[in-house]
Design an enzyme around this catalytic site. Structure first.
Site, PDB file in Angstrom:
ATOM      1  N   CYS A  42       0.840  -1.204   0.000  1.00 32.27           N
ATOM      2  CA  CYS A  42       0.000   0.000   0.000  1.00 32.27           C
ATOM      3  C   CYS A  42       0.876   1.256   0.000  1.00 32.27           C
ATOM      4  O   CYS A  42       1.992   1.251   0.520  1.00 32.27           O
ATOM      5  CB  CYS A  42      -0.911  -0.002   1.227  1.00 32.27           C
ATOM      6  N   ASP A  44       0.387   3.792   1.720  1.00 32.21           N
ATOM      7  CA  ASP A  44       0.325   4.375   3.065  1.00 32.21           C
ATOM      8  C   ASP A  44       1.727   4.716   3.589  1.00 32.21           C
ATOM      9  O   ASP A  44       2.623   3.868   3.587  1.00 32.21           O
ATOM     10  CB  ASP A  44      -0.364   3.367   4.012  1.00 32.21           C
ATOM     11  N   ARG A  46       2.882   5.029   6.400  1.00 33.83           N
ATOM     12  CA  ARG A  46       3.332   4.356   7.629  1.00 33.83           C
ATOM     13  C   ARG A  46       3.887   2.966   7.380  1.00 33.83           C
ATOM     14  O   ARG A  46       4.430   2.331   8.280  1.00 33.83           O
ATOM     15  CB  ARG A  46       2.165   4.274   8.618  1.00 33.83           C
ATOM     16  N   HIS A  98      -2.244  -3.985   5.094  1.00 35.17           N
ATOM     17  CA  HIS A  98      -2.041  -3.556   6.488  1.00 35.17           C
ATOM     18  C   HIS A  98      -3.379  -3.205   7.120  1.00 35.17           C
ATOM     19  O   HIS A  98      -4.274  -2.685   6.448  1.00 35.17           O
ATOM     20  CB  HIS A  98      -1.085  -2.349   6.545  1.00 35.17           C
ATOM     21  N   CYS A 101      -6.084   0.270   6.945  1.00 36.82           N
ATOM     22  CA  CYS A 101      -5.868   0.736   5.564  1.00 36.82           C
ATOM     23  C   CYS A 101      -7.012   1.662   5.144  1.00 36.82           C
ATOM     24  O   CYS A 101      -8.175   1.254   5.117  1.00 36.82           O
ATOM     25  CB  CYS A 101      -5.767  -0.450   4.612  1.00 36.82           C
TER      26      CYS A 101
HETATM   27 CO    CO Z   1      -3.446   1.182   2.968  1.00 39.64          CO
END
Ligand code: CO
Length: 215
Positions: A42, A44, A46, A98, A101
């Site tokens: 992803c 993302d 993090r 994750h 998400c």
């Molecule tokens: Co995500």
């Protein structure tokens, strides 16, 4: 100093540190890549593929998008997978989702998100395929977590459908396909232990590409 300016300072420090332990680090890096992994994760901020796995530059070919998808008609992920298998000869393909998400959460809510709609529809398709199991989970947080896992599994299935993977796997037994989940509350990675051999056997009748059959 702003974070933007800091980035270039950090970069200079990183170069110095790398050279301190290996004077020829960048000479070697420039010679070419031979990654063992293809990582599909992803976007993302993090979820940092290299940092959380301790993987070094040159060891992991990385593709990231919203909610770690491998849609059937997506040229970007398909090109990455094609190149990783046919040219880089990767030994492992990882689809890493994750918990928490945002893409999965957005797909679970009844909202028109404009340009994001077709992308998120891939996740709604995963929900539809597993509607009975998901709707039986009354706790919304648990249902959200489970959709994260099922989405990873279905994206692994999308890789299994591809001719480039089937041909390579049936001939060489590689690359293996793995589904992972990153739990950002603990920092730990979980291997979903996807049985890709069994999935291939199950779907080969439908996604028959004329490659050798698995017995
Ligand atoms: Co995500």
């Amino acid at each position: 100093m702003t974070l933007y300016e800091q980035v270039f300072e950090n970069n200079k420090k990183w170069v110095a540190e790398k050279k301190k332990t290996d004077e020829k680090f960048f000479e070697h890096l420039a010679q070419g890549q031979n990654p063992e992994f293809l990582y599909i994760g992803c976007s993302d901020s993090r979820v940092s593929a290299e940092e959380m796995t301790g993987i070094k530059p040159g060891q992991m070919f990385v593709h990231r998008n919203v909610a770690n998808l491998v849609p059937n008609n997506d040229n970007s992920s398909a090109s990455v997978i094609q190149y990783a298998i046919a040219h880089l000869n990767v030994q492992h393909i990882v689809v890493c989702g994750h918990y928490q998400c945002g893409g999965i959460k957005a797909a679970m809510q009844p909202a028109d998100l404009g340009f994001l709609n077709p992308w998120l529809r891939n996740i709604r398709d995963v929900y539809r395929l597993h509607k009975t199991e998901l709707n039986a989970i009354t706790d919304e947080a648990k249902r959200y977590d489970r959709l994260v896992e099922l989405n990873v599994e279905e994206q692994c299935v999308n890789v299994i459908k591809m001719a480039v993977w089937q041909r390579s796997y049936l001939q060489n037994k590689t690359p293996e396909i793995h589904g992972w989940i990153f739990d950002m509350q603990t920092g730990l990675l979980k291997d979903l232990k996807i049985d890709f051999n069994k999935i291939l056997k199950n779907i080969q009748e439908i996604y028959d590409l004329g490659t050798d059959k698995i017995s």
